[in-house]
Design an enzyme around this catalytic site. Structure first.
Site, PDB file in Angstrom:
ATOM      1  N   SER A  34      31.154  50.344  31.497  1.00 16.72           N
ATOM      2  CA  SER A  34      31.540  50.896  30.364  1.00 16.72           C
ATOM      3  C   SER A  34      32.672  49.693  29.736  1.00 16.72           C
ATOM      4  O   SER A  34      32.523  49.369  29.166  1.00 16.72           O
ATOM      5  CB  SER A  34      32.859  52.213  30.224  1.00 16.72           C
ATOM      6  OG  SER A  34      33.439  52.396  30.822  1.00 16.72           O
ATOM      7  N   ILE A  57      31.186  58.706  36.258  1.00 16.39           N
ATOM      8  CA  ILE A  57      31.449  59.557  37.578  1.00 16.39           C
ATOM      9  C   ILE A  57      31.231  61.074  37.275  1.00 16.39           C
ATOM     10  O   ILE A  57      31.220  62.042  38.370  1.00 16.39           O
ATOM     11  CB  ILE A  57      32.174  59.171  38.336  1.00 16.39           C
ATOM     12  CG1 ILE A  57      34.162  59.394  36.962  1.00 16.39           C
ATOM     13  CG2 ILE A  57      33.046  58.272  38.935  1.00 16.39           C
ATOM     14  CD1 ILE A  57      35.593  59.043  37.407  1.00 16.39           C
ATOM     15  N   ALA A  79      38.411  54.559  35.672  1.00 18.24           N
ATOM     16  CA  ALA A  79      39.085  55.240  35.108  1.00 18.24           C
ATOM     17  C   ALA A  79      39.255  55.099  33.884  1.00 18.24           C
ATOM     18  O   ALA A  79      38.731  53.020  33.938  1.00 18.24           O
ATOM     19  CB  ALA A  79      40.624  55.503  36.167  1.00 18.24           C
ATOM     20  N   ILE A  81      41.540  52.652  31.683  1.00 18.33           N
ATOM     21  CA  ILE A  81      42.651  52.041  32.747  1.00 18.33           C
ATOM     22  C   ILE A  81      44.195  51.575  31.325  1.00 18.33           C
ATOM     23  O   ILE A  81      45.543  50.927  31.825  1.00 18.33           O
ATOM     24  CB  ILE A  81      42.496  50.731  33.278  1.00 18.33           C
ATOM     25  CG1 ILE A  81      41.888  49.998  31.786  1.00 18.33           C
ATOM     26  CG2 ILE A  81      41.827  51.441  34.041  1.00 18.33           C
ATOM     27  CD1 ILE A  81      42.289  48.204  33.255  1.00 18.33           C
ATOM     28  N   TYR A 145      48.425  58.557  30.707  1.00 16.98           N
ATOM     29  CA  TYR A 145      47.633  57.783  31.066  1.00 16.98           C
ATOM     30  C   TYR A 145      48.658  57.598  32.730  1.00 16.98           C
ATOM     31  O   TYR A 145      47.567  57.955  34.231  1.00 16.98           O
ATOM     32  CB  TYR A 145      47.401  56.352  31.421  1.00 16.98           C
ATOM     33  CG  TYR A 145      46.972  55.276  32.020  1.00 16.98           C
ATOM     34  CD1 TYR A 145      45.783  55.182  32.920  1.00 16.98           C
ATOM     35  CD2 TYR A 145      48.317  54.104  33.384  1.00 16.98           C
ATOM     36  CE1 TYR A 145      45.464  54.340  34.124  1.00 16.98           C
ATOM     37  CE2 TYR A 145      48.007  53.579  34.045  1.00 16.98           C
ATOM     38  CZ  TYR A 145      46.418  52.963  34.515  1.00 16.98           C
ATOM     39  OH  TYR A 145      46.341  52.634  35.675  1.00 16.98           O
ATOM     40  N   ARG A 212      57.313  41.541  35.155  1.00 18.65           N
ATOM     41  CA  ARG A 212      56.688  42.748  35.588  1.00 18.65           C
ATOM     42  C   ARG A 212      56.350  41.814  37.473  1.00 18.65           C
ATOM     43  O   ARG A 212      56.805  40.975  37.488  1.00 18.65           O
ATOM     44  CB  ARG A 212      55.356  42.908  35.162  1.00 18.65           C
ATOM     45  CG  ARG A 212      55.538  42.983  34.044  1.00 18.65           C
ATOM     46  CD  ARG A 212      55.944  44.323  34.220  1.00 18.65           C
ATOM     47  NE  ARG A 212      55.476  45.276  32.747  1.00 18.65           N
ATOM     48  CZ  ARG A 212      57.160  45.660  32.347  1.00 18.65           C
ATOM     49  NH1 ARG A 212      57.922  45.123  31.880  1.00 18.65           N
ATOM     50  NH2 ARG A 212      56.391  46.148  30.501  1.00 18.65           N
ATOM     51  N   LEU A 271      56.818  48.944  21.182  1.00 17.10           N
ATOM     52  CA  LEU A 271      57.421  50.046  22.030  1.00 17.10           C
ATOM     53  C   LEU A 271      56.818  50.983  22.835  1.00 17.10           C
ATOM     54  O   LEU A 271      55.653  51.245  23.154  1.00 17.10           O
ATOM     55  CB  LEU A 271      56.805  51.667  20.378  1.00 17.10           C
ATOM     56  CG  LEU A 271      57.632  52.324  20.345  1.00 17.10           C
ATOM     57  CD1 LEU A 271      59.008  52.341  19.466  1.00 17.10           C
ATOM     58  CD2 LEU A 271      56.894  53.688  19.633  1.00 17.10           C
TER      59      LEU A 271
HETATM   60  N1  LIG Z   1      44.448  46.247  36.880  1.00 20.40           N
HETATM   61  C1  LIG Z   1      45.953  46.880  37.018  1.00 20.40           C
HETATM   62  O1  LIG Z   1      47.021  45.821  36.986  1.00 20.40           O
HETATM   63  C2  LIG Z   1      45.926  48.073  37.663  1.00 20.40           C
HETATM   64  C3  LIG Z   1      47.095  48.653  37.753  1.00 20.40           C
HETATM   65  C4  LIG Z   1      47.829  49.883  38.266  1.00 20.40           C
HETATM   66  C5  LIG Z   1      46.194  50.644  38.505  1.00 20.40           C
HETATM   67  N2  LIG Z   1      44.543  49.666  38.009  1.00 20.40           N
HETATM   68  C6  LIG Z   1      44.057  51.009  38.487  1.00 20.40           C
HETATM   69  O2  LIG Z   1      42.821  50.322  39.404  1.00 20.40           O
HETATM   70  C7  LIG Z   1      41.680  50.354  38.875  1.00 20.40           C
HETATM   71  C8  LIG Z   1      40.903  49.657  38.840  1.00 20.40           C
HETATM   72  O3  LIG Z   1      41.525  48.621  37.438  1.00 20.40           O
HETATM   73  P1  LIG Z   1      40.526  48.091  36.999  1.00 20.40           P
HETATM   74  O4  LIG Z   1      41.822  46.569  36.570  1.00 20.40           O
HETATM   75  O5  LIG Z   1      39.587  47.018  37.471  1.00 20.40           O
HETATM   76  O6  LIG Z   1      40.574  47.944  36.227  1.00 20.40           O
HETATM   77  P2  LIG Z   1      38.612  47.888  35.128  1.00 20.40           P
HETATM   78  O7  LIG Z   1      38.477  48.866  33.952  1.00 20.40           O
HETATM   79  O8  LIG Z   1      38.099  46.526  35.128  1.00 20.40           O
HETATM   80  O9  LIG Z   1      37.560  48.678  36.160  1.00 20.40           O
HETATM   81  C9  LIG Z   1      37.168  50.095  35.771  1.00 20.40           C
HETATM   82  C10 LIG Z   1      35.741  50.255  35.747  1.00 20.40           C
HETATM   83  O10 LIG Z   1      35.314  51.504  35.943  1.00 20.40           O
HETATM   84  C11 LIG Z   1      34.559  51.763  34.985  1.00 20.40           C
HETATM   85  N3  LIG Z   1      34.182  52.950  34.379  1.00 20.40           N
HETATM   86  C12 LIG Z   1      34.920  53.775  33.537  1.00 20.40           C
HETATM   87  N4  LIG Z   1      34.719  54.544  33.625  1.00 20.40           N
HETATM   88  C13 LIG Z   1      33.940  55.055  34.311  1.00 20.40           C
HETATM   89  C14 LIG Z   1      33.185  56.231  34.344  1.00 20.40           C
HETATM   90  N5  LIG Z   1      33.852  57.479  33.546  1.00 20.40           N
HETATM   91  N6  LIG Z   1      31.856  56.265  35.028  1.00 20.40           N
HETATM   92  C15 LIG Z   1      31.565  55.239  35.949  1.00 20.40           C
HETATM   93  N7  LIG Z   1      32.119  54.099  35.788  1.00 20.40           N
HETATM   94  C16 LIG Z   1      33.481  53.922  34.824  1.00 20.40           C
HETATM   95  C17 LIG Z   1      34.494  50.626  34.289  1.00 20.40           C
HETATM   96  O11 LIG Z   1      33.132  50.288  33.873  1.00 20.40           O
HETATM   97  C18 LIG Z   1      34.557  49.370  35.455  1.00 20.40           C
HETATM   98  O12 LIG Z   1      34.177  49.015  35.737  1.00 20.40           O
HETATM   99  C19 LIG Z   1      41.770  51.773  37.839  1.00 20.40           C
HETATM  100  O13 LIG Z   1      41.761  53.463  38.063  1.00 20.40           O
HETATM  101  C20 LIG Z   1      42.785  51.235  36.759  1.00 20.40           C
HETATM  102  O14 LIG Z   1      43.677  52.884  36.183  1.00 20.40           O
HETATM  103  C21 LIG Z   1      44.368  49.163  38.012  1.00 20.40           C
END
Ligand SMILES: NC(=O)c1ccc[n+]([C@@H]2O[C@H](COP(=O)([O-])OP(=O)(O)OC[C@H]3O[C@@H](n4cnc5c(N)ncnc54)[C@H](O)[C@@H]3O)[C@@H](O)[C@H]2O)c1
Length: 312
Positions: A34, A57, A79, A81, A145, A212, A271
């Site tokens: 996605s 998932i 997730a 995100i 979230y 940050r 906000l």
């Molecule tokens: N990037 C950041 O700064 C940050 C900070 C805190 C937490 N996180 C957490 O780290 C994790 C990864 O984040 P990211 O930045 O790599 O984001 P990202 O969007 O690049 O990765 C998320 C991945 O999950 C997949 N996905 C989403 N919904 C899905 C579903 N229902 N089934 C299967 N796959 C699905 C998406 O296709 C994507 O490849 C997330 O859980 C996010 O909440 C990220």
């Protein structure tokens, strides 16, 4: 060992897949693509120890997959995100992040998984009273979230109590690096980098003093690898640097790395944005033997280099 990575085609997940493969592990990525992409996994796809399953998932097929493959460790990163999207559509956020986590944990149970690693967020700390925020700070979820991530943390403890599945929660601060998408509002570094390289205007919200805690993706991935062993069972650790960087300084550093003029536009603060954030990573030094190793200017240079070489 065999490791299943949910969200394995995403920014952090695909970097984790590459690192696990480089250490000789077998890696199963589950991703519905996605927001992630096959392109992120182009190196991984060359390995015969790697498989990608294009799957939501929440699909019951995940349980079948785990039952068949019996991954020793599951890294759960898939997730929704975006904080803003979660405010606009809390039900969608809960479906992905709450139902999705329950599904992943059920798969872990059926697949006899030893340990689940969970990507949580500093959002669970809300408006903390002290910075850097310790990892035992009280939860204060101020967005759907944050509530869904906190719920994920609670589910981990529940499945440990029920079935003895070990877990470690990794609270990620602001992660940046190669493969982060500039689309959406998640990654300000990816957004500034994209704007500065393409010559489109960049915007700082507020007066530029908002801070940050930026942590490089390679360091975050290293935290997951370290937590996949016996250390940190049943615990939450912050993966951040403890260092605050202002938006204005961040813009200057990226402009410098990109060789672009350092002239952002300014817009009113958004906000709900926190004025400052950093987390205390010290417990992870002892608990996981982890430390952030890549300083911000090195990480930004790598990120700009990657963005420059990326096909547009
Ligand atoms: N990037 C950041 O700064 C940050 C900070 C805190 C937490 N996180 C957490 O780290 C994790 C990864 O984040 P990211 O930045 O790599 O984001 P990202 O969007 O690049 O990765 C998320 C991945 O999950 C997949 N996905 C989403 N919904 C899905 C579903 N229902 N089934 C299967 N796959 C699905 C998406 O296709 C994507 O490849 C997330 O859980 C996010 O909440 C990220």
């Amino acid at each position: 060992m065999r490791v299943l990575v949910t969200g394995g085609a995403g920014f952090i997940g695909s970097n984790l897949v590459d690192r696990l493969l480089s250490e000789g592990h077998e890696v199963v990525a589950v991703d519905d693509l996605s927001t992630g992409s096959r392109e992120n996994l182009s190196e991984a796809a060359k390995s015969d120890r790697f498989q990608l399953h294009e799957l939501d998932i929440r699909d019951p097929a995940l349980i079948g997959l785990a039952t068949e493959l019996r991954p020793e460790v599951i890294c759960h990163l898939a997730a929704q995100i975006s904080v803003r999207k979660s405010v606009a559509d809390p039900v969608h956020d809960a479906r992905l992040n709450v139902e999705g986590t329950a599904s992943v944990l059920t798969a872990a149970h059926q697949g006899n998984t030893r340990k689940v690693l969970f990507a949580s967020s500093v959002a669970v700390y809300g408006r903390p009273s002290a910075i850097p925020v310790p990892d035992d700070a009280p939860a204060d979820p101020r967005s759907p979230y944050a509530a869904s991530k906190l719920s994920g943390e609670t589910y981990l403890a529940t499945f440990r109590a029920l079935y003895g599945i070990e877990y470690t929660t990794l609270v990620l601060s602001n992660v940046y690096g190669p493969r982060q998408s500039p689309d959406g509002e998640a990654g300000v570094i990816a957004i500034f980098t994209d704007g500065l390289l393409s010559g489109t205007p960049t915007v700082v919200y507020g007066d530029g003093t908002q801070t940050r805690d930026y942590v490089y993706v390679e360091d975050v991935v290293d935290g997951f690898v370290r937590a996949s062993g016996q250390g940190g069972n049943g615990r939450r650790f912050n993966l951040g640097t403890g260092i605050q960087t202002t938006d204005r300084r961040l813009h200057s550093l990226i402009a410098d790395a990109a060789g672009s003029p350092d002239k952002p536009g300014f817009a009113p603060p958004r906000l709900g944005d926190l004025p400052a954030m950093a987390v205390d990573p010290v417990p992870a030094f002892d608990g996981l033997g982890w430390q952030p190793r890549v300083d911000l200017s090195t990480g930004l240079k790598n990120t700009v280099e990657w963005a420059r070489s990326r096909p547009r």
